[in-house]
Design a protein around this motif. Sequence first.
Motif, PDB file in Angstrom:
ATOM      1  N   LYS A  12       0.916  -0.892  -0.002  1.00 52.48           N
ATOM      2  CA  LYS A  12      -0.062   0.009  -0.451  1.00 52.48           C
ATOM      3  C   LYS A  12       0.930   1.823  -0.095  1.00 52.48           C
ATOM      4  O   LYS A  12       1.899   1.252   1.217  1.00 52.48           O
ATOM      5  CB  LYS A  12      -0.874   0.198   1.251  1.00 52.48           C
ATOM      6  CG  LYS A  12      -1.885   1.080   1.429  1.00 52.48           C
ATOM      7  CD  LYS A  12      -2.743   1.287   0.588  1.00 52.48           C
ATOM      8  CE  LYS A  12      -4.093   2.292   0.719  1.00 52.48           C
ATOM      9  NZ  LYS A  12      -4.667   2.532   0.100  1.00 52.48           N
ATOM     10  N   ILE A  17       2.628  -5.156   2.834  1.00 54.64           N
ATOM     11  CA  ILE A  17       1.728  -5.609   3.365  1.00 54.64           C
ATOM     12  C   ILE A  17       2.030  -7.102   3.774  1.00 54.64           C
ATOM     13  O   ILE A  17       1.394  -7.163   4.175  1.00 54.64           O
ATOM     14  CB  ILE A  17       0.166  -5.858   2.707  1.00 54.64           C
ATOM     15  CG1 ILE A  17       0.146  -3.573   2.504  1.00 54.64           C
ATOM     16  CG2 ILE A  17      -1.268  -5.422   3.458  1.00 54.64           C
ATOM     17  CD1 ILE A  17      -0.024  -2.904   3.657  1.00 54.64           C
ATOM     18  N   ASP A  18       1.914  -8.021   2.884  1.00 54.27           N
ATOM     19  CA  ASP A  18       1.817  -9.170   2.355  1.00 54.27           C
ATOM     20  C   ASP A  18       2.941  -9.849   1.578  1.00 54.27           C
ATOM     21  O   ASP A  18       2.802  -8.875   0.623  1.00 54.27           O
ATOM     22  CB  ASP A  18       0.244 -10.214   2.908  1.00 54.27           C
ATOM     23  CG  ASP A  18       0.000 -11.257   3.875  1.00 54.27           C
ATOM     24  OD1 ASP A  18       1.445 -11.383   3.702  1.00 54.27           O
ATOM     25  OD2 ASP A  18      -0.757 -11.387   3.634  1.00 54.27           O
ATOM     26  N   LEU A  25      -3.774 -14.396  -0.836  1.00 51.43           N
ATOM     27  CA  LEU A  25      -3.840 -13.424  -0.951  1.00 51.43           C
ATOM     28  C   LEU A  25      -5.455 -12.735  -1.068  1.00 51.43           C
ATOM     29  O   LEU A  25      -5.925 -11.968   0.150  1.00 51.43           O
ATOM     30  CB  LEU A  25      -3.199 -12.870  -1.665  1.00 51.43           C
ATOM     31  CG  LEU A  25      -1.110 -11.997  -1.258  1.00 51.43           C
ATOM     32  CD1 LEU A  25      -0.486 -11.621  -2.289  1.00 51.43           C
ATOM     33  CD2 LEU A  25      -0.931 -11.903   0.032  1.00 51.43           C
ATOM     34  N   LYS A  28      -7.142 -14.687   2.381  1.00 51.41           N
ATOM     35  CA  LYS A  28      -6.263 -13.847   3.507  1.00 51.41           C
ATOM     36  C   LYS A  28      -7.165 -12.733   3.741  1.00 51.41           C
ATOM     37  O   LYS A  28      -7.082 -11.682   4.979  1.00 51.41           O
ATOM     38  CB  LYS A  28      -5.137 -13.873   3.407  1.00 51.41           C
ATOM     39  CG  LYS A  28      -4.920 -13.572   4.774  1.00 51.41           C
ATOM     40  CD  LYS A  28      -2.955 -13.692   4.704  1.00 51.41           C
ATOM     41  CE  LYS A  28      -2.399 -12.721   6.473  1.00 51.41           C
ATOM     42  NZ  LYS A  28      -1.285 -13.134   6.237  1.00 51.41           N
ATOM     43  N   HIS A  29      -6.951 -11.442   2.341  1.00 55.05           N
ATOM     44  CA  HIS A  29      -7.720 -10.232   2.773  1.00 55.05           C
ATOM     45  C   HIS A  29      -9.152  -9.656   2.250  1.00 55.05           C
ATOM     46  O   HIS A  29      -9.292  -8.964   2.087  1.00 55.05           O
ATOM     47  CB  HIS A  29      -6.351  -9.404   2.200  1.00 55.05           C
ATOM     48  CG  HIS A  29      -5.299  -9.363   2.594  1.00 55.05           C
ATOM     49  ND1 HIS A  29      -4.659  -8.813   3.637  1.00 55.05           N
ATOM     50  CD2 HIS A  29      -4.381  -9.920   1.976  1.00 55.05           C
ATOM     51  CE1 HIS A  29      -3.551  -8.897   4.162  1.00 55.05           C
ATOM     52  NE2 HIS A  29      -3.222  -9.904   2.888  1.00 55.05           N
ATOM     53  N   GLN A  30      -9.749 -10.739   1.558  1.00 51.69           N
ATOM     54  CA  GLN A  30     -11.060 -10.664   1.639  1.00 51.69           C
ATOM     55  C   GLN A  30     -11.796  -9.821  -0.342  1.00 51.69           C
ATOM     56  O   GLN A  30     -11.825  -9.266  -0.350  1.00 51.69           O
ATOM     57  CB  GLN A  30     -12.273 -10.812   2.494  1.00 51.69           C
ATOM     58  CG  GLN A  30     -11.721 -11.574   3.385  1.00 51.69           C
ATOM     59  CD  GLN A  30     -12.851 -11.371   4.663  1.00 51.69           C
ATOM     60  OE1 GLN A  30     -13.590 -10.034   4.665  1.00 51.69           O
ATOM     61  NE2 GLN A  30     -13.399 -12.218   5.795  1.00 51.69           N
TER      62      GLN A  30
END
Length: 64
Positions: A12, A17-18, A25, A28-30
Amino acid sequence: MGRRVGVYAMYKGDDFIDLGTLSELAKKHQIKRSTLESHSTKQYRQRHKDGMILIRIGDEQNDI
């Protein structure tokens, strides 16, 4: 075009972030996988430098 398999770093702006595959991804982050795929394109990264972007690890075509 087939789905790209690989590991992606999610950012971001300049903040990490990941890390994971697009499927990992997304779950996990919907976020829809198709949304993440669009956020990994060179064109998207050029227009949205402060937004969420994905960089494919080991992909030499990530240059902005």
